[in-house]
Scaffold this motif. Structure first.
Motif: not given
Length: 321
Positions: A238-239, A283-285, A307-310, A267-270
């Motif tokens: 995804r990222t 896009l870059r952080t 929850l995002d990971n699941l 990483w989940g918020e990227l």
């Protein structure tokens, strides 16, 4: 050795409880003196200073007389009722003689047993593993019944004997040094496989991320097992690896990180990668300082990340387990 008998209520008896310390000491010492010297409770005047070395012994003796614990006799005193609780001279002497005879008999029996053991040792063979005729005749294999046609009937040696040649092959024992195992030089391909084996458990899809982080100086552990890799693989898809490496490098520059699991929430918020074909750069952080989270907010973020990971794991596996 005779013993003096005292009642367990002796110190609290009405005659004894009122005695002075000197009289009490003299009385007990006189009991021991009579038992040791077999006087049967008799204390002579000239022996009073030997019974107990204390000042005012005669005064203490008079106190014992008045308490009816000592009786005045010709030439000294007699301990009241001494023979009612202690054995007389003849009984002690008889017990001593019987004990001496018993000890003498015990020592004699022990000496006889030791002499028999020495004789048996001197008459026994000096070596029980000899190959003389005596051993062969007493060996079970030499005296067993021999039958016609029995191949063991031709054997004349005892079964305990061994031939050096037979032992060398039968037991696998040789006099030469053991042969070294053949050496093997691993090839470059085998070295690479061995290196990957040391990092067992990292799937091939995550290998580029691991190598990129290592190349940028971020060396961490990857304690993921089994299905725990699915959310990470979903984040890679995804990222993208460049954004994840950039984020991890900045985080590692600010704090000490030992495990790759520390980067997973960030990483989940990227932002995700742009769709293919739109021509826009990825896009870059942007590393902006954020105020510290409260404990409640941190727990909410942790629950949201879980929850995002699941969800990412379900998407990566096609919604099936």
């Amino acid at each position: 050795m005779p013993w003096v008998r005292l009642d367990d209520r002796f110190p609290t008896h009405r005659k004894v409880a009122l005695l002075s310390d000197r009289a009490f000491r003299l009385y007990v010492s006189a009991l021991c003196w009579s038992s040791e010297n077999l006087t049967e409770g008799l204390i002579l005047d000239r022996e009073l200073t030997l019974v107990a070395r204390l000042r005012g012994a005669k005064t203490a003796a008079t106190e014992l007389e008045e308490a009816k614990l000592w009786d005045r006799v010709d030439g000294g005193w007699s301990i009241h009722d001494y023979l009612e609780y202690n054995p007389d001279r003849s009984r002690v002497q008889a017990d001593r003689a019987a004990n001496a005879a018993r000890q003498k008999a015990f020592r004699q029996r022990r000496a006889e047993r030791e002499a028999e053991a020495r004789n048996a040792s001197s008459n026994a063979p000096h070596n029980g593993v000899t190959g003389d005729q005596y051993d062969a005749e007493n060996d079970a294999s030499a005296t067993r019944t021999r039958h016609d046609g029995d191949t063991t009937a031709l054997r004349t040696d005892s079964e305990n004997r061994s031939s050096p040649q037979v032992d060398a092959f039968r037991n696998g024992v040789s006099n030469g040094p053991p042969s070294p195992p053949p050496s093997h030089t691993p090839s470059p391909t085998e070295k690479e496989q061995a290196s990957r084996t040391r990092e067992h458990g990292i799937p091939e899809q995550a290998r580029p991320l691991v190598d990129a982080l290592t190349a940028n100086g971020v060396i961490v552990r990857w304690p993921f097992h089994g299905n725990e890799w699915f959310p990470l693989l979903a984040l890679i898809s995804r990222t993208g690896i460049p954004a994840m490496v950039d984020h991890a490098t900045k985080v590692a520059a600010r704090t000490s990180v030992e495990s790759a699991k520390y980067f997973v929430p960030g990483w989940g918020e990227l932002p995700p990668l742009p769709p293919p074909g739109d021509g826009r750069p990825a896009l870059r952080t942007v590393d902006t300082p954020r105020p510290p989270l409260s404990p409640q907010a941190a727990r909410r973020n942790e629950s949201r990340n879980l929850l995002d990971n699941l969800a990412a794991q379900l998407r990566a596996t096609g919604g099936t387990q």
